[in-house]
Design an enzyme around this catalytic site. Sequence first.
Site, PDB file in Angstrom:
ATOM      1  N   GLY A 194      39.410  34.894  38.586  1.00 46.18           N
ATOM      2  CA  GLY A 194      38.366  34.393  39.625  1.00 46.18           C
ATOM      3  C   GLY A 194      38.975  33.420  40.880  1.00 46.18           C
ATOM      4  N   ASP A 195      40.051  33.055  40.705  1.00 47.77           N
ATOM      5  CA  ASP A 195      40.677  32.123  41.552  1.00 47.77           C
ATOM      6  C   ASP A 195      42.325  32.149  41.552  1.00 47.77           C
ATOM      7  OD1 ASP A 195      40.869  30.447  43.904  1.00 47.77           O
ATOM      8  OD2 ASP A 195      40.565  28.863  42.819  1.00 47.77           O
TER       9      ASP A 195
END
Lengths: 328, 136
Positions: free
Chosen positions: B43-44
């Site tokens: 996600g990041d």
Amino acid sequence: MGHVVCLGIESTAHTFGVGVARSDGSILSNAMRVYKPEKGGIHPREASQHHAKHALEVVREALEKARLKPSDIDVVAFSIGPGMGPCLRTGATVARAIAATLGKPLVGVNHSIAHIEVGKLATGCRDPVVLYVAGGNTLITALVEGRYRILGETLDIAAGNCLDSFGITAGIGPMPQPEIIAREGKKIHSLPYKVKGMDVSFSGLLTAAERLLEEGAAVADAALSITETVYSMLVEVLERALAYLEKREILLVGGLARSRRLVEMIRLMCEDHQAKLHIVPDEYAGDNGAMIAWTGLLYYTAGMTISLEESRVRPRARIDEVDVRWSP
Amino acid sequence: MQRIMGVELRSYLSSAELHRVGDVAEKLGRITAQMHSDGIAHGDLTLSNIIIDELHSPWIADFGLSSFTQDMEDYAVDIHLLERSLESTYPNLRKAFMASFMRGYSSVVGLEYAGRVLEKVREIRMRGRYVVRERA
């Protein structure tokens, strides 16, 4: 004297703008006429006809305000893209005609870069993470190794477009109306919040907000919900970009820089990070000719002029394809 | 929890020798593929969430935005974001780094699956405004 004077023409969407800038960093004039559709959004052909109709008077007004004669112009710049084809072509035609008549060099300026450069000029910031939010564009960018690199962008419609469309559907009109009406809102409905890495997506959110209206939600509540959600998404990705690049300055440019609520939210985030927030002044936030004139000067001093043959407009120009040769 | 002595990939890349970069990228590709095979999207996945230890091995850190998912799009977003973050800090390294990364990635999930993920990455990239040509 010794200063170079540039006449800049902006015509990417609803605004036909003509500005005059001088190489000492002064903006001598910034004239414009804005096409307002009778209903709905911008119709590209109608907008371009509007621009053609008003071109001459706006050029005249810009020169008068700057107290200059046509022969005082050294360089002619225009928005080469991104933007709506018919609108761009009108501006380009006017620019070519003036440059050819006066025998002066022509510069095709990237519209997105112009928003940033006029923001840098007006605020004096040096090395910012830039949030460029407007009716047609939403991106986060920073100058790295000679180009504006895109850290995040919208994967569908622009943030401004999302809020404008909502306002039009709700019958209150485009921005800033949704934000004004939102102040009377009491309830925030949950709406799809789509952040992918540093990219954002607004189309699902728009559909959901319009559905709220259909289901009978109060317009003010729906307006509050959509503005808060859009701004939260923008602040989140901006915060990530700031932390990632380890910069100390943020520059907010584009039409949505006029949003007081967005600015307030970004300011809070900046305080957490001890970053300094710079906001482009209202007069240069929306599309305008002055930003094209100023950026045209930067291109010109870096030797980036183009011939008539190379001056075809580029509706889908990207910000990261231009070598930013004027910046250290 | 485990304490990892090392530096962020972001600062590592500013001084690493070239042959090391390819090696690190390939290892990173392998552990990313392993993570995805286990049904986790990060996600990041930016250069500052990857740590390189003293033996030049990468570790993926900060799972604050991660999710359990079977949606290939989520895996592709990880790779897209990694590429973006490279592009915005070390534009000249991007091509070589991603090539090594994908070599490592395919060695775990197989060429066919890796090809499908890459196709998805391309699709995400093309959703950006005004992307007209393949830039990979």
